[in-house]
Design an enzyme around this catalytic site. Structure first.
Site, PDB file in Angstrom:
ATOM      1  N   MET A   1       4.960  -2.940   5.584  1.00 18.50           N
ATOM      2  CA  MET A   1       5.884  -3.670   4.709  1.00 18.50           C
ATOM      3  C   MET A   1       7.143  -2.834   4.469  1.00 18.50           C
ATOM      4  O   MET A   1       7.888  -3.081   3.524  1.00 18.50           O
ATOM      5  CB  MET A   1       5.206  -4.037   3.390  1.00 18.50           C
ATOM      6  CG  MET A   1       4.014  -4.967   3.611  1.00 18.50           C
ATOM      7  SD  MET A   1       3.593  -5.940   2.169  1.00 18.50           S
ATOM      8  CE  MET A   1       3.103  -4.668   1.052  1.00 18.50           C
ATOM      9  N   GLY A   2       7.361  -1.822   5.323  1.00 15.84           N
ATOM     10  CA  GLY A   2       8.590  -1.039   5.233  1.00 15.84           C
ATOM     11  C   GLY A   2       8.552   0.020   4.147  1.00 15.84           C
ATOM     12  O   GLY A   2       7.473   0.375   3.664  1.00 15.84           O
ATOM     13  N   ALA A   3       9.750   0.539   3.781  1.00 17.12           N
ATOM     14  CA  ALA A   3       9.874   1.734   2.932  1.00 17.12           C
ATOM     15  C   ALA A   3       8.983   2.821   3.561  1.00 17.12           C
ATOM     16  O   ALA A   3       8.078   3.372   2.922  1.00 17.12           O
ATOM     17  CB  ALA A   3       9.517   1.451   1.477  1.00 17.12           C
ATOM     18  N   LEU A   4       9.276   3.084   4.832  1.00 14.45           N
ATOM     19  CA  LEU A   4       8.368   3.900   5.650  1.00 14.45           C
ATOM     20  C   LEU A   4       8.340   5.356   5.185  1.00 14.45           C
ATOM     21  O   LEU A   4       9.346   5.915   4.774  1.00 14.45           O
ATOM     22  CB  LEU A   4       8.802   3.834   7.120  1.00 14.45           C
ATOM     23  CG  LEU A   4       8.836   2.433   7.746  1.00 14.45           C
ATOM     24  CD1 LEU A   4       9.217   2.513   9.224  1.00 14.45           C
ATOM     25  CD2 LEU A   4       7.492   1.712   7.589  1.00 14.45           C
ATOM     26  N   HIS A   5       7.146   5.953   5.280  1.00 11.83           N
ATOM     27  CA  HIS A   5       6.949   7.360   4.920  1.00 11.83           C
ATOM     28  C   HIS A   5       6.049   7.987   5.982  1.00 11.83           C
ATOM     29  O   HIS A   5       5.679   7.319   6.967  1.00 11.83           O
ATOM     30  CB  HIS A   5       6.362   7.469   3.510  1.00 11.83           C
ATOM     31  CG  HIS A   5       5.154   6.597   3.298  1.00 11.83           C
ATOM     32  ND1 HIS A   5       3.960   6.804   3.949  1.00 11.83           N
ATOM     33  CD2 HIS A   5       4.968   5.482   2.540  1.00 11.83           C
ATOM     34  CE1 HIS A   5       3.089   5.878   3.578  1.00 11.83           C
ATOM     35  NE2 HIS A   5       3.680   5.056   2.730  1.00 11.83           N
TER      36      HIS A   5
ATOM     37  N   HIS B   1       3.031   6.070   7.333  1.00 13.53           N
ATOM     38  CA  HIS B   1       3.319   5.072   8.371  1.00 13.53           C
ATOM     39  C   HIS B   1       3.573   5.768   9.728  1.00 13.53           C
ATOM     40  O   HIS B   1       3.096   5.307  10.767  1.00 13.53           O
ATOM     41  CB  HIS B   1       4.571   4.262   8.009  1.00 13.53           C
ATOM     42  CG  HIS B   1       4.437   3.429   6.772  1.00 13.53           C
ATOM     43  ND1 HIS B   1       5.188   3.651   5.646  1.00 13.53           N
ATOM     44  CD2 HIS B   1       3.648   2.361   6.484  1.00 13.53           C
ATOM     45  CE1 HIS B   1       4.882   2.760   4.716  1.00 13.53           C
ATOM     46  NE2 HIS B   1       3.944   1.974   5.187  1.00 13.53           N
TER      47      HIS B   1
ATOM     48  N   GLY C   1      -4.211   2.361   8.076  1.00 14.35           N
ATOM     49  CA  GLY C   1      -4.396   3.582   7.294  1.00 14.35           C
ATOM     50  C   GLY C   1      -5.631   3.509   6.413  1.00 14.35           C
ATOM     51  O   GLY C   1      -5.883   2.486   5.766  1.00 14.35           O
TER      52      GLY C   1
ATOM     53  N   MET D   1       0.583   9.310   0.086  1.00 13.64           N
ATOM     54  CA  MET D   1       1.906   8.709   0.295  1.00 13.64           C
ATOM     55  C   MET D   1       1.787   7.198   0.202  1.00 13.64           C
ATOM     56  O   MET D   1       0.822   6.605   0.679  1.00 13.64           O
ATOM     57  CB  MET D   1       2.452   9.114   1.646  1.00 13.64           C
ATOM     58  CG  MET D   1       2.819  10.571   1.656  1.00 13.64           C
ATOM     59  SD  MET D   1       3.781  10.981   3.088  1.00 13.64           S
ATOM     60  CE  MET D   1       4.020  12.718   2.791  1.00 13.64           C
TER      61      MET D   1
ATOM     62  N   ARG E   1       5.089   2.525  -2.837  1.00  9.93           N
ATOM     63  CA  ARG E   1       5.238   2.312  -4.280  1.00  9.93           C
ATOM     64  C   ARG E   1       5.555   3.607  -5.033  1.00  9.93           C
ATOM     65  O   ARG E   1       6.039   3.553  -6.158  1.00  9.93           O
ATOM     66  CB  ARG E   1       3.991   1.655  -4.871  1.00  9.93           C
ATOM     67  CG  ARG E   1       3.871   0.182  -4.504  1.00  9.93           C
ATOM     68  CD  ARG E   1       2.708  -0.466  -5.220  1.00  9.93           C
ATOM     69  NE  ARG E   1       2.600  -1.879  -4.888  1.00  9.93           N
ATOM     70  CZ  ARG E   1       1.976  -2.359  -3.838  1.00  9.93           C
ATOM     71  NH1 ARG E   1       1.400  -1.536  -2.985  1.00  9.93           N
ATOM     72  NH2 ARG E   1       1.927  -3.667  -3.613  1.00  9.93           N
TER      73      ARG E   1
END
Ligand code: AMP
Length: 278
Positions: free
Chosen positions: A30-34, A37, A148, A186, A189
């Site tokens: 859902m993006g806001a990758l860290h 991901h 994950g 990680m 949110r």
């Protein structure tokens, strides 16, 4: 990296690759990758000829409209990160690509999985997860799906979904949870946490570690209660601390050799989850 916004163009492109016997790894997000991901992307890169990542904030899996409204979006940075990670394709659909006007909503028979833990506290969440995954699987038709362990119950739900859809040809690979230096798992949110909340958030990992280090010392219910109290003392509202059998998620008994501890708790309305294999 090629960015596809249209489902049929992506499917057409990928079917040509499959004709050339190229294997496809798929990382839905859902993006806001860290780094969590990117651990999935890297695992897929190692094992497959071709890696597809999707970024789609799926509204049907949000039971709480406030959570959806505040879900972080960092698309420019995400694209840069995916290029650096040498991801081959980004699928960036808008809502009509996933749920077109002729979309027929299905009901997925998930059984107990749907009503316990995340299912209990987020009614309808896993039906939403199945809806989006069903569509994404139709579009991408990967050889392997990379997920994950951070979302432990979701991994079980998607495994069940593959059985329901009779997609025996699709493998699932579960990648261990990537953590910050202080142990916080990680999560997109985490971007919503202010400095003070961020410090308190480490209690989730500390509470799980308390359970792990004391598992031979106390009965299961005491471990759950003590971990819960730690979270409450640090300002959390706790949905559950649950020590469960790894494969059924039923409450563990003292006979369980390798259970899993799962936790969900909110800090000022920001809901975080984590788990640890014991
Ligand atoms: P999300 O964007 O939160 O839907 O997550 C997309 C995928 O990344 C899911 O399979 C998650 O379980 C996985 N993921 C999220 N956080 C982590 C993490 N800290 N470590 C490993 N995988 C993760």
């Amino acid at each position: 990296m090629i960015i596809f916004k249209k489902a049929d163009l992506l499917s057409g492109y990928l079917s040509q690759l499959k004709e050339q016997k190229k294997t496809i790894g798929f990382v839905p997000t859902m993006g806001a990758l860290h780094q969590g991901h990117f651990a999935l992307i890297n695992a897929a890169k190692k094992e497959k000829h071709f890696v597809v990542c999707s970024i789609f904030i799926n509204p049907t899996q949000f039971n709480n409209p406030e959570d959806l409204k505040h879900y972080p979006v960092t698309i420019v940075k995400d694209i840069q990160g995916l290029v650096e990670a040498k991801c081959n394709v980004l699928f960036l659909p808008d809502i009509k690509e996933i749920y077109p006007d002729n979309y027929k909503k299905k009901y997925y028979r998930l059984g107990k999985l749907e009503t316990i833990l995340e299912g209990e506290y987020r009614p309808g969440h896993f039906q939403g997860v199945c809806q989006v995954m069903d569509r994404l699987l139709q579009i991408v038709q990967p050889d392997t799906l990379y997920l994950g362990q951070k979302d432990y119950q979701q991994c079980m739900v998607i495994t069940k979904l593959l059985q329901l859809l009779e997609k025996k040809q699709v493998q699932i690979e579960i990648v261990p949870t990537i953590r910050e230096e202080d142990g916080l798992a990680m999560s997109s949110r985490n971007l919503r946490l202010n400095e003070e909340q961020r410090k308190k958030a480490t209690t989730l990992y500390k509470a799980l570690n308390f359970i792990k280090s004391n598992q031979r010392k106390y009965p299961i219910t005491t471990l759950e209660e003590r971990a819960k109290q730690q979270l409450i003392n640090n300002g959390f509202t706790v949905d559950y601390v649950h020590i469960a059998d790894r494969s059924s998620l039923k409450k563990a008994t003292s006979k369980n050799k390798h259970p899993v501890a799962l936790v969900a708790a909110s800090l000022d309305g920001i809901r975080l989850i984590d788990n640890l294999l014991l």
